[in-house]
Design an enzyme around this catalytic site. Structure first.
Site, PDB file in Angstrom:
ATOM      1  N   ARG A   6     -11.500  -0.415   9.262  1.00  0.00           N
ATOM      2  CA  ARG A   6     -11.049  -1.761   9.635  1.00  0.00           C
ATOM      3  C   ARG A   6     -12.197  -2.635  10.110  1.00  0.00           C
ATOM      4  NH1 ARG A   6      -5.343  -1.979  10.436  1.00  0.00           N
ATOM      5  NH2 ARG A   6      -4.359   0.063  10.345  1.00  0.00           N
ATOM      6  N   ARG A  19      12.571  -6.173   5.563  1.00  0.00           N
ATOM      7  CA  ARG A  19      12.335  -4.760   5.270  1.00  0.00           C
ATOM      8  C   ARG A  19      13.234  -3.852   6.099  1.00  0.00           C
ATOM      9  NH1 ARG A  19       6.193  -2.686   5.554  1.00  0.00           N
ATOM     10  NH2 ARG A  19       6.465  -3.163   7.768  1.00  0.00           N
ATOM     11  N   ARG A  25      12.241  -2.296  11.826  1.00  0.00           N
ATOM     12  CA  ARG A  25      11.269  -2.059  12.887  1.00  0.00           C
ATOM     13  C   ARG A  25      11.222  -3.243  13.843  1.00  0.00           C
ATOM     14  NH1 ARG A  25       5.763   0.169  10.254  1.00  0.00           N
ATOM     15  NH2 ARG A  25       5.042  -1.537  11.561  1.00  0.00           N
ATOM     16  N   ARG A  84      -0.302 -10.132  13.912  1.00  0.00           N
ATOM     17  CA  ARG A  84      -0.891  -8.993  13.201  1.00  0.00           C
ATOM     18  C   ARG A  84      -1.719  -9.449  12.007  1.00  0.00           C
ATOM     19  NH1 ARG A  84       3.992  -5.224  11.791  1.00  0.00           N
ATOM     20  NH2 ARG A  84       2.428  -3.883  10.825  1.00  0.00           N
ATOM     21  N   LYS A 127       0.838  -1.205   0.000  1.00  0.00           N
ATOM     22  CA  LYS A 127       0.000   0.000   0.000  1.00  0.00           C
ATOM     23  C   LYS A 127       0.873   1.255   0.000  1.00  0.00           C
ATOM     24  CE  LYS A 127      -2.442  -0.772   3.738  1.00  0.00           C
ATOM     25  NZ  LYS A 127      -1.710  -1.959   4.244  1.00  0.00           N
TER      26      LYS A 127
END
Length: 257
Positions: free
Chosen positions: A126, A165, A198, A209, A50
């Protein structure tokens, strides 16, 4: 009618036409009508792409990118009335109410000039109640969504994407150890500053998640499917292919009311 009379008649006609042209030229342009605007929601799990595609949608269609997480932080930092209300709730360990989130989106639509041609909404809704509140707010503005696009990708592929990432904190630029490595290991190509991974980009956290994402957003997908707005995109494809598929949806559906 004699020749002189006909000439006078034509002259008066030309004068009237010139006056009408001047009148139309002096009117300010109304800009795009809602029929030509783009109002879309981009759905997808963390790491689906996204963040790669939304800025491109923004640039191509001249709309605003509303990433609700970023907007919420911005309102809190600026200590706006909505931000103050949200901070009280968050400090108490609660979830920011749907009304506050919809209020933050509405504030952008009312005051952000980039939103005059429409928006791409990222991170909201959501839940089905959030989707219903968003519909109600848009209805009050005499606007409707054009499309809801779900970026679909296998969880295992997503985990391999995200655990590699790397992020440049100040700009948000992202790299990947395997698929898109920086020119120098752990260093941003543009500024030469260090990259970070992260703390929540680990397998265990990601599985949780993703599980929460699927259970929460499944009903939202069904809600928009029932309205005929939902489109699915294979987000495992290369970013240029994903972009072409997105663009086809928006060009085909931007005129819908």
């Amino acid at each position: 009618m004699g020749a002189s009379e006909e000439l006078e008649y034509l002259k008066s006609l030309v004068a009237k036409l010139n006056e009408k042209i001047r009148s139309l030229e002096s009117k300010p342009s109304a800009g795009p009508t809602p029929a030509t605007q783009l109002r879309t929601i981009l759905m997808g799990p963390p790491g689906a792409g996204k963040g790669t595609q939304a800025p491109r949608i923004k640039d191509e269609f001249c709309v605003c990118h509303l990433a609700t997480g970023d907007l919420l932080r911005e309102q809190v930092n600026q200590q706006t009335p909505l931000g103050v209300a949200a901070k009280k709730i968050m400090d108490a360990g609660g979830l920011v109410s749907d009304d506050i989130m919809v209020g933050i989106i509405q504030d952008q639509l009312d005051n952000n000039k980039e939103c005059k041609n429409g928006f791409v909404l990222d991170g909201f809704p959501r839940t089905v109640p959030q989707a219903q509140k968003l519909d109600g707010m848009l209805e009050s503005r005499k606007e409707t969504l054009n499309s809801v696009v779900q970026m679909q990708i296998d969880d295992q592929l997503l985990i391999s994407r995200i655990t590699g990432r790397l992020i440049h904190p100040s700009s948000g630029r992202t790299y990947h150890r395997e698929f898109h490595p920086p020119k120098k290991p752990m260093v941003d190509d543009v500024t030469g500053e260090p990259l970070i991974q992260r703390s929540d980009d680990n397998v265990e956290t990601l599985r949780k998640r993703l599980g929460a994402f699927h259970s929460q957003t499944g009903p939202v997908v069904d809600y928009y499917k029932a309205k005929g707005l939902w489109h699915g995109i294979d987000a495992a494809q290369s970013p240029p292919v994903v972009w072409e598929n997105l663009r086809k949806i928006f060009v085909g559906g931007a005129g819908k009311q």
